[in-house]
Design a protein around this motif. Sequence first.
Motif, PDB file in Angstrom:
ATOM      1  N   GLU A  14       0.823  -1.212   0.000  1.00 43.16           N
ATOM      2  CA  GLU A  14       0.000   0.000   0.000  1.00 43.16           C
ATOM      3  C   GLU A  14       0.859   1.264   0.000  1.00 43.16           C
ATOM      4  OE1 GLU A  14      -3.545  -0.020   2.539  1.00 43.16           O
ATOM      5  OE2 GLU A  14      -3.258  -2.184   2.759  1.00 43.16           O
ATOM      6  N   VAL A  15       1.985   1.249   0.710  1.00 47.82           N
ATOM      7  CA  VAL A  15       2.880   2.409   0.720  1.00 47.82           C
ATOM      8  C   VAL A  15       3.497   2.601  -0.666  1.00 47.82           C
ATOM      9  CG1 VAL A  15       4.999   3.416   1.682  1.00 47.82           C
ATOM     10  CG2 VAL A  15       3.345   2.336   3.205  1.00 47.82           C
ATOM     11  N   LYS A  16       3.858   1.513  -1.339  1.00 48.79           N
ATOM     12  CA  LYS A  16       4.405   1.631  -2.707  1.00 48.79           C
ATOM     13  C   LYS A  16       3.380   2.285  -3.627  1.00 48.79           C
ATOM     14  CE  LYS A  16       7.788  -2.110  -2.584  1.00 48.79           C
ATOM     15  NZ  LYS A  16       8.151  -3.447  -3.051  1.00 48.79           N
ATOM     16  N   THR A  17       2.121   1.916  -3.482  1.00 47.61           N
ATOM     17  CA  THR A  17       1.055   2.560  -4.260  1.00 47.61           C
ATOM     18  C   THR A  17       1.014   4.048  -3.934  1.00 47.61           C
ATOM     19  OG1 THR A  17      -0.238   0.530  -4.361  1.00 47.61           O
ATOM     20  CG2 THR A  17      -1.441   2.592  -4.709  1.00 47.61           C
ATOM     21  N   ASN A  18       1.093   4.395  -2.638  1.00 47.39           N
ATOM     22  CA  ASN A  18       1.100   5.798  -2.227  1.00 47.39           C
ATOM     23  C   ASN A  18       2.309   6.547  -2.790  1.00 47.39           C
ATOM     24  OD1 ASN A  18      -1.302   5.778  -0.846  1.00 47.39           O
ATOM     25  ND2 ASN A  18      -0.407   5.843   1.202  1.00 47.39           N
ATOM     26  N   MET A  19       3.454   5.879  -2.860  1.00 49.07           N
ATOM     27  CA  MET A  19       4.645   6.508  -3.420  1.00 49.07           C
ATOM     28  C   MET A  19       4.398   6.900  -4.879  1.00 49.07           C
ATOM     29  SD  MET A  19       7.553   4.027  -1.734  1.00 49.07           S
ATOM     30  CE  MET A  19       8.956   4.697  -2.641  1.00 49.07           C
ATOM     31  N   HIS A  20       3.745   6.014  -5.637  1.00 51.28           N
ATOM     32  CA  HIS A  20       3.444   6.317  -7.038  1.00 51.28           C
ATOM     33  C   HIS A  20       2.440   7.468  -7.147  1.00 51.28           C
ATOM     34  CE1 HIS A  20       5.769   3.244  -9.044  1.00 51.28           C
ATOM     35  NE2 HIS A  20       5.364   2.362  -8.143  1.00 51.28           N
ATOM     36  N   ILE A  21       1.436   7.467  -6.279  1.00 52.68           N
ATOM     37  CA  ILE A  21       0.449   8.557  -6.269  1.00 52.68           C
ATOM     38  C   ILE A  21       1.151   9.877  -5.941  1.00 52.68           C
ATOM     39  CG2 ILE A  21      -1.577   9.491  -5.060  1.00 52.68           C
ATOM     40  CD1 ILE A  21      -2.458   6.487  -4.690  1.00 52.68           C
ATOM     41  N   PHE A  22       2.073   9.836  -4.966  1.00 58.60           N
ATOM     42  CA  PHE A  22       2.810  11.040  -4.580  1.00 58.60           C
ATOM     43  C   PHE A  22       3.665  11.527  -5.750  1.00 58.60           C
ATOM     44  CE2 PHE A  22       5.470  13.928  -2.215  1.00 58.60           C
ATOM     45  CZ  PHE A  22       4.668  14.345  -1.174  1.00 58.60           C
ATOM     46  N   GLN A  23       4.255  10.594  -6.491  1.00 56.25           N
ATOM     47  CA  GLN A  23       5.072  10.984  -7.644  1.00 56.25           C
ATOM     48  C   GLN A  23       4.213  11.677  -8.706  1.00 56.25           C
ATOM     49  OE1 GLN A  23       7.127   7.903  -9.909  1.00 56.25           O
ATOM     50  NE2 GLN A  23       8.764   9.360 -10.336  1.00 56.25           N
ATOM     51  N   VAL A  24       3.020  11.183  -8.942  1.00 58.99           N
ATOM     52  CA  VAL A  24       2.105  11.835  -9.887  1.00 58.99           C
ATOM     53  C   VAL A  24       1.805  13.257  -9.398  1.00 58.99           C
ATOM     54  CG1 VAL A  24      -0.242  11.805 -10.850  1.00 58.99           C
ATOM     55  CG2 VAL A  24       1.104   9.699 -10.785  1.00 58.99           C
ATOM     56  N   ALA A  25       1.615  13.427  -8.095  1.00 49.74           N
ATOM     57  CA  ALA A  25       1.367  14.760  -7.535  1.00 49.74           C
ATOM     58  C   ALA A  25       2.561  15.687  -7.781  1.00 49.74           C
ATOM     59  CB  ALA A  25       1.054  14.656  -6.040  1.00 49.74           C
ATOM     60  N   VAL A  26       3.779  15.187  -7.564  1.00 52.17           N
ATOM     61  CA  VAL A  26       4.986  15.993  -7.800  1.00 52.17           C
ATOM     62  C   VAL A  26       5.075  16.385  -9.273  1.00 52.17           C
ATOM     63  CG1 VAL A  26       7.520  16.020  -7.812  1.00 52.17           C
ATOM     64  CG2 VAL A  26       6.314  14.979  -5.893  1.00 52.17           C
ATOM     65  N   GLU A  27       4.851  15.415 -10.150  1.00 53.85           N
ATOM     66  CA  GLU A  27       4.948  15.692 -11.585  1.00 53.85           C
ATOM     67  C   GLU A  27       3.866  16.683 -12.033  1.00 53.85           C
ATOM     68  OE1 GLU A  27       7.403  14.923 -13.613  1.00 53.85           O
ATOM     69  OE2 GLU A  27       8.467  13.791 -12.069  1.00 53.85           O
ATOM     70  N   THR A  28       2.680  16.602 -11.436  1.00 51.43           N
ATOM     71  CA  THR A  28       1.611  17.558 -11.742  1.00 51.43           C
ATOM     72  C   THR A  28       2.000  18.950 -11.244  1.00 51.43           C
ATOM     73  OG1 THR A  28      -0.018  15.786 -11.561  1.00 51.43           O
ATOM     74  CG2 THR A  28      -0.860  18.035 -11.472  1.00 51.43           C
TER      75      THR A  28
END
Length: 107
Positions: A14-28
């Motif tokens: 679940e944290v790995k999924t959150n890491m990917h979501i956070f990366q999308v936020a950074v890229e946005t």
Amino acid sequence: GERKMKTEKDIKTEVKTNMHIFQVAVETYKVDHNEVCPRNSDVKWAKDYLPASFVNPYTNGSGEGKAYMSGEASISGIVGFRSDKDGKGYRITGFGIIHKIDMVLGY
């Protein structure tokens, strides 16, 4: 029914999924700020870019210090964000229940 206790593996997934979501936020964020990411490991911007459902899978906490933090991830279930002072590079890390996750996102 009975709630099954989450294992270290469950939390890490679940944290790995959150890491990917956070990366999308950074890229946005970068798209909105001339390709510059948040500087100096700042995470104040994150609440405006993350979905409301973004929570720590271990504690169900949300927001800064509970679901994500500035710096290297070091709290159970949390995502960490580090960036340099010029906003060119960043690192996203994660923490399981008792172990750091051996996956790092960023550039």
